[in-house]
Design a protein around this motif. Structure first.
Motif, short mmCIF file in Angstrom:
data_model
loop_
_atom_site.label_atom_id
_atom_site.label_comp_id
_atom_site.label_asym_id
_atom_site.label_seq_id
_atom_site.Cartn_x
_atom_site.Cartn_y
_atom_site.Cartn_z
N TRP A 133 0.84 -1.20 0.00
CA TRP A 133 0.00 0.00 0.00
C TRP A 133 0.87 1.25 0.00
CZ3 TRP A 133 -2.66 1.97 5.05
CH2 TRP A 133 -3.36 3.16 4.77
N ALA A 136 2.53 1.84 -3.32
CA ALA A 136 1.61 2.40 -4.32
C ALA A 136 1.31 3.86 -4.00
CB ALA A 136 0.33 1.58 -4.36
N ALA A 137 1.19 4.17 -2.70
CA ALA A 137 0.88 5.55 -2.32
C ALA A 137 2.04 6.47 -2.67
CB ALA A 137 0.59 5.61 -0.82
N ARG A 138 3.26 6.01 -2.48
CA ARG A 138 4.41 6.81 -2.83
C ARG A 138 4.41 7.06 -4.34
NH1 ARG A 138 8.90 6.12 0.12
NH2 ARG A 138 8.64 3.86 0.15
N GLY A 139 4.14 6.00 -5.09
CA GLY A 139 4.07 6.14 -6.54
C GLY A 139 3.01 7.14 -6.96
#
Lengths: 230, 230
Positions: A133, A136-139
DNA sequence: CGAAGGCTTGAGGAGTTTCAAGCGACGTGG
DNA sequence: CCACGTCGCTTGAAACTCCTCAAGCCTTCG
């Protein structure tokens, strides 16, 4: 190496690439997760790792080298959505198929992970799912920054921001060799190669950077930063 | 409603907004997760939900209305990174602070969730963490599509793609009222309001759409789709 | 040594922005 | 109830940024 873990061999055979002995490069997706062990693989410069529309069977971690992920329109216009250097993960997808294409910018060593296995582990271990998670949030955060760049920044601002970003990711010394071509830079920044080239020349003439080779630059980071409104 | 769950009241007081009775709108973040119950709240048109740099204490789910998230440069250039309609979640962040600003496009009802609580539940329940992962991954996919639009598409393509997207999210009937202003559309598509306006006029003159009010449109979806290379 | 590919530079042009004016809807106050 | 100011939207003309097309240079590689 199980059959399940073998990436489509066509592109490998094409480039004459063979897996290196597992013992040498083997490593985990996360440091503290012995269940998720990747299989070493190498891709040659310009080799495609996977294409848009292909089944998203594997996830990858760059060991050395660099890859980029991109989308192309039917008339050839291309947008690079990200560069992935040593340590970066790529190949995660929301649905069953890859939504973009990935290719190697240089000879690149990666670790290949089975997506199905990662998902199996994630459904059982909340800590692993949380790291996915977080990843993905960093991305997503990075993607939002890039949208601002693509939608609202001028050519100089784009190139300047790009140079600072690459510098930071390559050690932050202010001196580095660009791992990608002008075309790649242009397709990442939403510009043409000519505009990238002209903008680099302009920055050099202003004394904001020095080019020793066409790929090698030394930045005056203060001055480069002044080109960018924030 | 606990103290922990109370969003900063300044903006609420400013707009004279008060929480509605919890029993009426109360609902969960996910259908199958009774631990995560949101507190209903409303925001008036143009009201800011949170600003860039503020502590990311809450996560929100739109019940009705619409909000947009954006980033602004110091000279006023703005890039909207997303519109969130009924059912959509927003406010997730990777770090401790919000990396963008969110404001209501119309009077909007939301459910407010404590981020700390979501993270507590996620660390214990892999299924919840997986859904959060999935959510972030979906957002990332959308962001990548939007990068292609911002980096490589023409004004007509941007507007056409935007109209089809809004139509699909508003029921897919081909007839709808745009929930946002020309400025919002422009800042989402990386254009100026004049270009958006001109492009809509052009599409109308070509018979690809019909405008009944400045916000009300009826699409000829076939024809709109033909404007977009894919 | 020649061909190919990557990069730079110039000239001209296209698409979008900027600046400016005007229209219409809406809300407010006289 | 109507005049007026505001705000959002549209349209035109001019300007500007970036793109397209073209040529030439340099390096690499066969």
């Amino acid at each position: 190496m199980t059959a399940e873990m073998t990436p489509p061999t066509s592109s490998l055979a094409r480039a004459g690439v063979r897996p290196v002995p597992a013992a040498v490069y083997e490593g985990g997706l996360f440091a503290d997760c012995p269940e998720l062990i990747g299989t070493p693989f190498t891709y040659a410069r310009d080799e495609e790792v996977y294409g848009e529309g292909e089944e998203a069977e594997f996830v990858y971690k760059v060991v050395s080298g660099a890859v980029c992920t991109y989308k192309v329109l039917s008339d050839g216009r291309r947008q690079i959505t990200g560069f992935h250097l040593a340590g970066d993960l790529f190949g995660f997808e929301h649905g069953p198929a890859h939504r973009h294409t990935t290719e190697a910018l240089a000879d690149t060593r990666v670790l290949v992970f089975s997506r199905a296995q990662i998902e199996r582990v994630a459904t059982g271990r909340a800590d692993v799912a949380c790291r996915l998670w977080s990843l993905a949030a960093r991305g997503l955060g990075h993607a939002q920054d890039h949208m601002l760049l693509l939608g609202r920044r001028s050519a100089v601002e784009r190139v300047a921001a790009f140079l600072l970003d690459v510098d930071a990711r390559l050690g932050g010394t202010g001196r580095f060799a660009l791992p990608m071509t002008r075309r790649d830079i242009a397709d990442y920044l939403g510009l043409t190669i000519e505009t990238v080239s002209r903008t680099l020349s302009q920055l050099e003439s202003e004394g904001a950077l020095l080019r020793t080779g066409s790929r090698d630059v030394a930045l005056r980071r203060r001055q480069i930063r002044r080109c960018i409104e924030d």
